[in-house]
Motif scaffolding. Structure first.
Motif, PDB file in Angstrom:
ATOM      1  N   TRP A 240      49.465 -35.703  52.958  1.00  0.00           N
ATOM      2  CA  TRP A 240      50.101 -35.024  54.322  1.00  0.00           C
ATOM      3  C   TRP A 240      48.866 -34.516  54.872  1.00  0.00           C
ATOM      4  CZ3 TRP A 240      49.624 -30.125  55.462  1.00  0.00           C
ATOM      5  CH2 TRP A 240      49.289 -28.826  54.851  1.00  0.00           C
ATOM      6  N   ILE A 241      47.896 -33.710  53.995  1.00  0.00           N
ATOM      7  CA  ILE A 241      46.687 -33.115  54.609  1.00  0.00           C
ATOM      8  C   ILE A 241      45.580 -33.851  55.574  1.00  0.00           C
ATOM      9  CG2 ILE A 241      45.544 -33.203  52.912  1.00  0.00           C
ATOM     10  CD1 ILE A 241      45.764 -30.358  55.364  1.00  0.00           C
TER      11      ILE A 241
ATOM     12  N   ASP B 165      55.315 -31.465  62.880  1.00  0.00           N
ATOM     13  CA  ASP B 165      56.330 -30.972  60.318  1.00  0.00           C
ATOM     14  C   ASP B 165      56.375 -30.764  59.686  1.00  0.00           C
ATOM     15  OD1 ASP B 165      58.601 -30.068  59.072  1.00  0.00           O
ATOM     16  OD2 ASP B 165      60.082 -30.212  60.973  1.00  0.00           O
ATOM     17  N   VAL B 166      55.302 -29.924  59.105  1.00  0.00           N
ATOM     18  CA  VAL B 166      54.928 -29.219  57.849  1.00  0.00           C
ATOM     19  C   VAL B 166      55.851 -30.011  56.467  1.00  0.00           C
ATOM     20  CG1 VAL B 166      55.036 -27.211  57.227  1.00  0.00           C
ATOM     21  CG2 VAL B 166      53.512 -28.244  56.100  1.00  0.00           C
TER      22      VAL B 166
ATOM     23  N   VAL C 279      55.723 -32.685  54.116  1.00  0.00           N
ATOM     24  CA  VAL C 279      55.266 -32.773  52.749  1.00  0.00           C
ATOM     25  C   VAL C 279      56.000 -33.947  52.389  1.00  0.00           C
ATOM     26  CG1 VAL C 279      55.296 -31.260  50.856  1.00  0.00           C
ATOM     27  CG2 VAL C 279      54.496 -30.757  52.889  1.00  0.00           C
ATOM     28  N   THR C 280      57.661 -34.029  52.550  1.00  0.00           N
ATOM     29  CA  THR C 280      58.328 -34.654  51.877  1.00  0.00           C
ATOM     30  C   THR C 280      57.366 -36.194  52.355  1.00  0.00           C
ATOM     31  OG1 THR C 280      60.118 -33.388  52.647  1.00  0.00           O
ATOM     32  CG2 THR C 280      60.573 -35.565  52.598  1.00  0.00           C
TER      33      THR C 280
ATOM     34  N   ILE D 130      58.162 -26.246  48.386  1.00  0.00           N
ATOM     35  CA  ILE D 130      57.025 -26.680  46.942  1.00  0.00           C
ATOM     36  C   ILE D 130      55.757 -26.510  48.696  1.00  0.00           C
ATOM     37  CG2 ILE D 130      58.679 -27.594  45.879  1.00  0.00           C
ATOM     38  CD1 ILE D 130      58.012 -30.461  47.239  1.00  0.00           C
ATOM     39  N   VAL D 131      56.275 -26.348  49.979  1.00  0.00           N
ATOM     40  CA  VAL D 131      54.738 -26.643  51.103  1.00  0.00           C
ATOM     41  C   VAL D 131      54.412 -26.084  50.725  1.00  0.00           C
ATOM     42  CG1 VAL D 131      54.802 -26.353  53.291  1.00  0.00           C
ATOM     43  CG2 VAL D 131      56.687 -27.128  52.525  1.00  0.00           C
TER      44      VAL D 131
END
Length: 333
Positions: free
Chosen positions: A229-230, A217-218, A222-223, A268-269
Motif C-alpha cells: 500500500w505504501i 483511504d489508508v 492496507v486491506t 493492523i494499519v
C-alpha cells in the motif's frame, strides 16, 4: 447562475424565497470567499483558529439521529467539522439540497463546526442533480466533495472501462473548474474501480489536483495491499487531495477472511508508516475520520439518548485524539 435560481417555481412566493436564499448565501459566502483553497481548509467561523490538518468526520453513522443531536455530539467530541453525506439516503438528499444543506451548515455553525467537505454519489456531470448539488455546495463554502464509485465492465475489459471512466472524470473536472470545487475519488477495497489503486493513478493522470484528486483511504489500501500500500501512496502522492482514516483487523468466518472495523490504533494499519509518509510527501490536506465500528452494542441501544451520547462522544473523542497525537508526534502541526 446560483444553484437556487435553478429550482422550479414561477409565482411571486418562489421569487421571494429565492431572494431570501440569495441574501443568506451572500452572508455565508462572504465568510469563506477570502479563503483560498490550498489543500488545508480554514474554519468558517472567525473565532476558531486555522488548523493545518482540520479533522472532519464522515457523518454516515450519525445520519439517523436528529441533526442537532449530531452536531452537539460532534462538538463534544472535539471534531472540527462535518464531512457531510449529501447523497441518496444521506443526511442531505440531493434533490432537496437547496432546503436541507443550509440547515445542516447552520446547525454546524451553531456548534462551531465547519462544513467544508461532503460525500456524494456523483459520478457523471450529466446526471440529474449533479450541477445543482455542486453549485449549492460551493456557494455555501464546501470546498471538497467525494465522488461515488465506478464499476468495471468486464465484458468491455479493464482498460476499456478506464477509458470511459476517464472521459467522465474529465467532464467532471471541467465542471469543478467552472464551479470552484475539488472532487476526490476514494479508493475502496473490493472489486470497484480504485481497489487496486493503480487505476486511480490512471484516472487522474494529468488532471489538476486542485480540481480532481485522490481521497487516499489508508484502511482500504492496507486491506488490498498489506505491504504494498505504501507504494500505491507514493504513486498517488501528487494526486492526494484528502485523507480518509480508519482502522481494521482480520476475522475469519466460515473459513473466509472478513474485515473487522476497530477504533484507531487497535487494528493492523501501520500508522507510524502512514504519518511518516504524510510528512515525507509534504501533504497538507484535510482529514476525514471514518467510524465504521459500532458506536453502540445491543444493550446500549436500550439506553437513554443522553447515555448513548456519552458513549458515542467517548469513542469519537478517542479517535480524534489518536489522530492529533500522531500529527504532533510526526511534527505535522
Amino acid at each position: 447562475m446560483s444553484c437556487f435560481t435553478m429550482t422550479t417555481g414561477n409565482n411571486g412566493n418562489s421569487d421571494m424565497m429565492n431572494n431570501k436564499r440569495r441574501i443568506l448565501i451572500k452572508g455565508m459566502a462572504a465568510a469563506t470567499a477570502a479563503i483560498p483553497f490550498s489543500g488545508a481548509f480554514a474554519s468558517t467561523t472567525s473565532k476558531a483558529p486555522v488548523k493545518k490538518f482540520p479533522i472532519a468526520i464522515f457523518t454516515k453513522p450519525l445520519d439517523d439521529f436528529e441533526l442537532e443531536f449530531m452536531a452537539e455530539t460532534l462538538a463534544m467530541s472535539g471534531i472540527d467539522g462535518f464531512d457531510l453525506s449529501v447523497r441518496p439516503k444521506g443526511r442531505v438528499e440531493p434533490a432537496r439540497v437547496t432546503e436541507e444543506l443550509p440547515k445542516a451548515i447552520e446547525m454546524g455553525k451553531k456548534y462551531n463546526l465547519s462544513t467544508q467537505m461532503m460525500v456524494t454519489a456523483i459520478t457523471d456531470s450529466r446526471d440529474v442533480n449533479t450541477e445543482l448539488v455542486l453549485k449549492c455546495a460551493a456557494e455555501f463554502g464546501i470546498k471538497h466533495y467525494r465522488l461515488g464509485y465506478y464499476d468495471y465492465d468486464l465484458k468491455k475489459g479493464i482498460r476499456e472501462s478506464l477509458v470511459e471512466i476517464r472521459k467522465k472524470i474529465e467532464l467532471l473536472t471541467q465542471l469543478n473548474k467552472a464551479i470552484g470545487i475539488q472532487g476526490g475519488y476514494q479508493n475502496h477495497s473490493g472489486t470497484k474501480v480504485g481497489a487496486p489503486l493503480w487505476d486511480v493513478s490512471e484516472m487522474l493522470q494529468n488532471v489538476p489536483v486542485e480540481l480532481m484528486s485522490s481521497q487516499f483511504d489508508v484502511r482500504h489500501a492496507v486491506t488490498e495491499g498489506a505491504s504494498s500500500w505504501i507504494l500505491a501512496m507514493n504513486l498517488l502522492k501528487n494526486n492526494i487531495g484528502s485523507l480518509a482514516i480508519k482502522d481494521f483487523t482480520w476475522g475469519i468466518t466460515n473459513q473466509k477472511a472478513k474485515v473487522v472495523s476497530v477504533p484507531l490504533g487497535e487494528g493492523i494499519v501501520d500508522f507510524n508508516l502512514f504519518f511518516t509518509a504524510v510528512k515525507e510527501m509534504n501533504l497538507v490536506v484535510p482529514i476525514t475520520l471514518h467510524v465504521e465500528y459500532p458506536f453502540l452494542d445491543k444493550e446500549e441501544e436500550k439506553l437513554s439518548l443522553t447515555q448513548k451520547q456519552k458513549i458515542i462522544v467517548s469513542k469519537i473523542k478517542k479517535d480524534v485524539e489518536f489522530i492529533r497525537a500522531n500529527l504532533v508526534k510526526f511534527q505535522l502541526v
